[in-house]
Design a protein around this motif. Structure first.
Motif, PDB file in Angstrom:
ATOM      1  N   LEU A  60      85.021  40.891  30.036  1.00 27.64           N
ATOM      2  CA  LEU A  60      85.322  40.975  31.463  1.00 27.64           C
ATOM      3  C   LEU A  60      84.064  40.798  32.305  1.00 27.64           C
ATOM      4  O   LEU A  60      84.071  40.072  33.309  1.00 27.64           O
ATOM      5  CB  LEU A  60      85.982  42.325  31.772  1.00 27.64           C
ATOM      6  N   HIS A  61      82.981  41.447  31.924  1.00 34.99           N
ATOM      7  CA  HIS A  61      81.726  41.330  32.661  1.00 34.99           C
ATOM      8  C   HIS A  61      81.262  39.878  32.694  1.00 34.99           C
ATOM      9  O   HIS A  61      80.828  39.380  33.751  1.00 34.99           O
ATOM     10  CB  HIS A  61      80.652  42.199  32.010  1.00 34.99           C
ATOM     11  N   GLN A  62      81.355  39.183  31.564  1.00 35.72           N
ATOM     12  CA  GLN A  62      80.849  37.819  31.491  1.00 35.72           C
ATOM     13  C   GLN A  62      81.729  36.831  32.251  1.00 35.72           C
ATOM     14  O   GLN A  62      81.236  35.865  32.825  1.00 35.72           O
ATOM     15  CB  GLN A  62      80.695  37.406  30.028  1.00 35.72           C
ATOM     16  N   VAL A  63      83.044  37.073  32.246  1.00 34.29           N
ATOM     17  CA  VAL A  63      83.939  36.218  33.027  1.00 34.29           C
ATOM     18  C   VAL A  63      83.675  36.413  34.520  1.00 34.29           C
ATOM     19  O   VAL A  63      83.533  35.454  35.278  1.00 34.29           O
ATOM     20  CB  VAL A  63      85.410  36.518  32.685  1.00 34.29           C
ATOM     21  N   ALA A  64      83.598  37.674  34.950  1.00 37.75           N
ATOM     22  CA  ALA A  64      83.370  37.968  36.365  1.00 37.75           C
ATOM     23  C   ALA A  64      82.009  37.457  36.834  1.00 37.75           C
ATOM     24  O   ALA A  64      81.852  37.037  37.993  1.00 37.75           O
ATOM     25  CB  ALA A  64      83.486  39.475  36.603  1.00 37.75           C
ATOM     26  N   ARG A  65      81.031  37.478  35.964  1.00 36.13           N
ATOM     27  CA  ARG A  65      79.676  37.056  36.311  1.00 36.13           C
ATOM     28  C   ARG A  65      79.631  35.620  36.819  1.00 36.13           C
ATOM     29  O   ARG A  65      78.773  35.260  37.636  1.00 36.13           O
ATOM     30  CB  ARG A  65      78.767  37.212  35.084  1.00 36.13           C
ATOM     31  N   ALA A  78      80.595  42.014  43.296  1.00 30.41           N
ATOM     32  CA  ALA A  78      80.992  42.433  41.956  1.00 30.41           C
ATOM     33  C   ALA A  78      82.457  42.855  41.881  1.00 30.41           C
ATOM     34  O   ALA A  78      83.163  42.510  40.928  1.00 30.41           O
ATOM     35  CB  ALA A  78      80.089  43.566  41.468  1.00 30.41           C
ATOM     36  N   GLU A  79      82.945  43.579  42.863  1.00 28.80           N
ATOM     37  CA  GLU A  79      84.327  44.068  42.819  1.00 28.80           C
ATOM     38  C   GLU A  79      85.319  42.927  42.999  1.00 28.80           C
ATOM     39  O   GLU A  79      86.332  42.853  42.298  1.00 28.80           O
ATOM     40  CB  GLU A  79      84.545  45.132  43.896  1.00 28.80           C
ATOM     41  N   THR A  80      85.041  42.021  43.918  1.00 25.57           N
ATOM     42  CA  THR A  80      85.922  40.859  44.102  1.00 25.57           C
ATOM     43  C   THR A  80      85.962  40.015  42.834  1.00 25.57           C
ATOM     44  O   THR A  80      87.028  39.554  42.401  1.00 25.57           O
ATOM     45  CB  THR A  80      85.433  39.997  45.285  1.00 25.57           C
ATOM     46  N   ALA A  81      84.794  39.805  42.229  1.00 30.98           N
ATOM     47  CA  ALA A  81      84.718  39.017  41.003  1.00 30.98           C
ATOM     48  C   ALA A  81      85.496  39.690  39.875  1.00 30.98           C
ATOM     49  O   ALA A  81      86.184  39.013  39.094  1.00 30.98           O
ATOM     50  CB  ALA A  81      83.261  38.824  40.594  1.00 30.98           C
ATOM     51  N   ARG A  82      85.405  41.008  39.780  1.00 26.58           N
ATOM     52  CA  ARG A  82      86.127  41.725  38.725  1.00 26.58           C
ATOM     53  C   ARG A  82      87.638  41.562  38.897  1.00 26.58           C
ATOM     54  O   ARG A  82      88.360  41.320  37.936  1.00 26.58           O
ATOM     55  CB  ARG A  82      85.748  43.202  38.749  1.00 26.58           C
ATOM     56  N   ARG A  83      88.119  41.682  40.137  1.00 26.02           N
ATOM     57  CA  ARG A  83      89.559  41.535  40.383  1.00 26.02           C
ATOM     58  C   ARG A  83      90.019  40.109  40.056  1.00 26.02           C
ATOM     59  O   ARG A  83      91.074  39.915  39.441  1.00 26.02           O
ATOM     60  CB  ARG A  83      89.879  41.873  41.838  1.00 26.02           C
TER      61      ARG A  83
END
Length: 525
Positions: A370-375, A385-390
């Motif tokens: 998840l961290h690498q996809v959101a990155r 960071a929060e928008t990317a995580r969602r």
């Protein structure tokens, strides 16, 4: 038809009630089957069904921290060979193929006088490469693993197994990333291995390969065996609903024709000539790819097909800025792109995204998926960071990856799950051009259908995104708008996909299309 290996012998290996738990979750649950000499036993099922974990159990290999119950018995003195799904993981990157294979061959020639050992080992190595369907063995021996295509790496690992003289061979997706011509030869080779009395355990998503090779089929889902039996019976009269779904999904594919809209060129290639880097390559032999002209329209899907080593991946790497050793131009919306990824600014990096064939090697094993996809969204689009995580959770869920899966590290995901995560990571950059290098080759038929359907839906929503499908699978290539055929580093034919496939003009294209004929299923005695 009765084969020479059809003799009344006991099993060379047997799995009884195997259960493998990680963190209290069973990834294999109560699996049982027998491995007979001269027989091909196929384990089939979706990504994450437990096939690879079960197959590796025959080698005594389990995931770190696993709790194992049940029994795995291998007959005394029998050696188990392994052809992994990701061949690069077992090929030492700093050693040439010659050195890798010679080390395996040396113990088999120790009985010879010292002066004859080197030549004898060389003969064994070349013979193994030839048996593994590598025609130009002498040329390939001088290369390093990273200079080989995925299909070539797969065949080198097959040669390693043959050199070891194993009586049991666990083949994990041995035809993944292979063109249809080479796939047919691998099928023939594994059939010949079985005919010599060697037991083959085939782990495969490719149902046509399973149909052609398997004597016994074990269908798995969520770690359990849902159906098993002789191959002809399973194909003709599947009893479980999941088996029927696997078979049905192999005949259903979405089409890009209705999903993509052809527009002006988004990406153009002019006078591209790519070379291998390194002083050891002579100028006359260094050229590996020549593409005088190639255009990719906005909202268009272009499929690039050809044999392993034909230059398909090199072309994709040039487009992505990963292969600097080339002349000519790659233009995005008419503007030349820097040859090297390092020289491209953030918007250019986001615009051209690459989904690698070996998804496992494309992830950092120490960070969650998840961290690498959101990155990707944070680094290339400036998202918080929060928008990317969602966005990452939404995209991965759409690709069939639940939140509890993507919160794990890459080593806890199957190859198919990692491939979907790699696609999600590229999509979060919101690219103009998406380069997909064999993204469906390691997927089961159900997941393959769903991934292609989701990709066409995403492109329908973003009509400015173009797709390049690097593939060995002509059935997948047939879904595209246009088709480019590579042979020995040259574009030998290009045009509308259906036109090229229905009326191929070049002899090589005709041979590829001819190889699409379905292999006859093996029959029992």
């Amino acid at each position: 038809m009765k084969r020479d290996s059809d003799v009344d012998e006991g099993p060379v290996a047997e799995v009884s009630g195997l259960r493998v738990e990680i963190g209290g979750r069973a990834i294999v649950d109560g699996v049982s089957f027998r491995v007979l000499p001269g027989k091909v036993t196929a384990l089939v099922g979706a990504s994450g069904s437990g096939k690879t974990t079960t197959g590796l159990a025959l080698l005594g290999s389990y995931p770190h921290g696993a709790r194992v119950t049940g029994e795995v018995r291998v007959a005394a003195g029998e050696r188990v060979g392994h052809i992994p799904q990701h061949p690069a993981t077992v090929l030492a990157p700093a050693r040439r193929i010659d050195a890798l294979l010679t080390d395996i061959a040396r113990p088999r020639v120790r009985h010879l006088p010292r002066g004859r050992r080197r030549a004898a080992a060389r003969t064994l190595v070349v013979r193994a490469l030839t048996d593994a369907q590598i025609p130009d063995a002498e040329h390939l021996l001088r290369r390093y693993p990273h200079q080989l295509s995925g299909g070539q790496q797969q065949r080198v690992v097959l040669a390693q197994a043959l050199l070891l003289g194993s009586r049991i061979v666990v083949a994990d997706e041995p035809t993944t990333g292979q063109d249809s011509l080479t796939k047919g030869r691998v099928v023939e080779q594994l059939a010949a291995v079985a005919a010599r009395g060697i037991a083959v355990v085939l782990l495969s998503h490719d149902l046509e390969v399973v149909r052609a090779l398997a004597d016994e089929v074990v269908v798995m889902r969520a770690g359990k065996v849902v159906e098993s039996g002789p191959s002809p019976r399973v194909w003709a009269a599947p009893r479980h609903t999941w088996t029927r779904e696997l078979l049905r999904s192999g005949e259903e594919s979405p089409s890009f024709d209705d999903a993509l809209r052809v527009g002006p060129p988004a990406l153009s290639v002019r006078g591209l000539t790519a070379r291998h880097s390194g002083a050891r390559y002579a100028a006359s032999t260094a050229v590996v790819l020549r593409v005088p002209e190639l255009d990719l329209g906005a909202g268009e899907c272009l499929a690039v097909v050809g044999r392993s080593g034909s230059g398909k991946t090199t072309l994709a790497r040039c487009l992505a800025g990963l292969h600097r050793g080339h002349d000519g131009e790659v233009l995005l919306d008419g503007t030349p792109l820097p040859r090297s990824l390092r020289d491209r600014h953030r918007a250019q990096l986001a615009a051209v995204q690459y989904v690698f064939q070996d998804a496992q090697a494309a992830f950092d094993e120490h960070r969650s998926v998840l961290h690498q996809v959101a990155r990707s969204a944070v680094r290339l689009r400036g998202a918080d960071a929060e928008t990317a995580r969602r966005e990452a959770l939404t995209t991965t869920a759409r690709l069939g990856l639940p939140e509890d899966t993507v919160r794990r590290r890459p080593g806890k995901l199957s190859g198919g799950e990692l491939q979907r995560a790699a696609l999600a990571r590229a999509l979060l950059a919101r690219p103009r051009v998406l380069l997909c290098d064999e993204i469906t080759s390691g997927l089961d038929t159900v997941t393959r259908r769903d991934i292609l359907r989701t990709l066409t839906e995403l492109v329908r929503e973003r009509a400015d995104m173009s797709v390049v499908l690097i593939t060995h699978d002509l059935e997948t290539a047939a879904l595209a708008h246009r088709l480019a055929v590579l042979d020995a580093g040259e574009v030998v034919e290009q045009g509308p996909a259906q036109e090229v496939l229905s009326a191929p003009r070049h002899p090589f294209t005709r041979s590829l299309v001819g190889s699409l004929e379905r292999p006859a299923a093996r029959t029992g005695p």
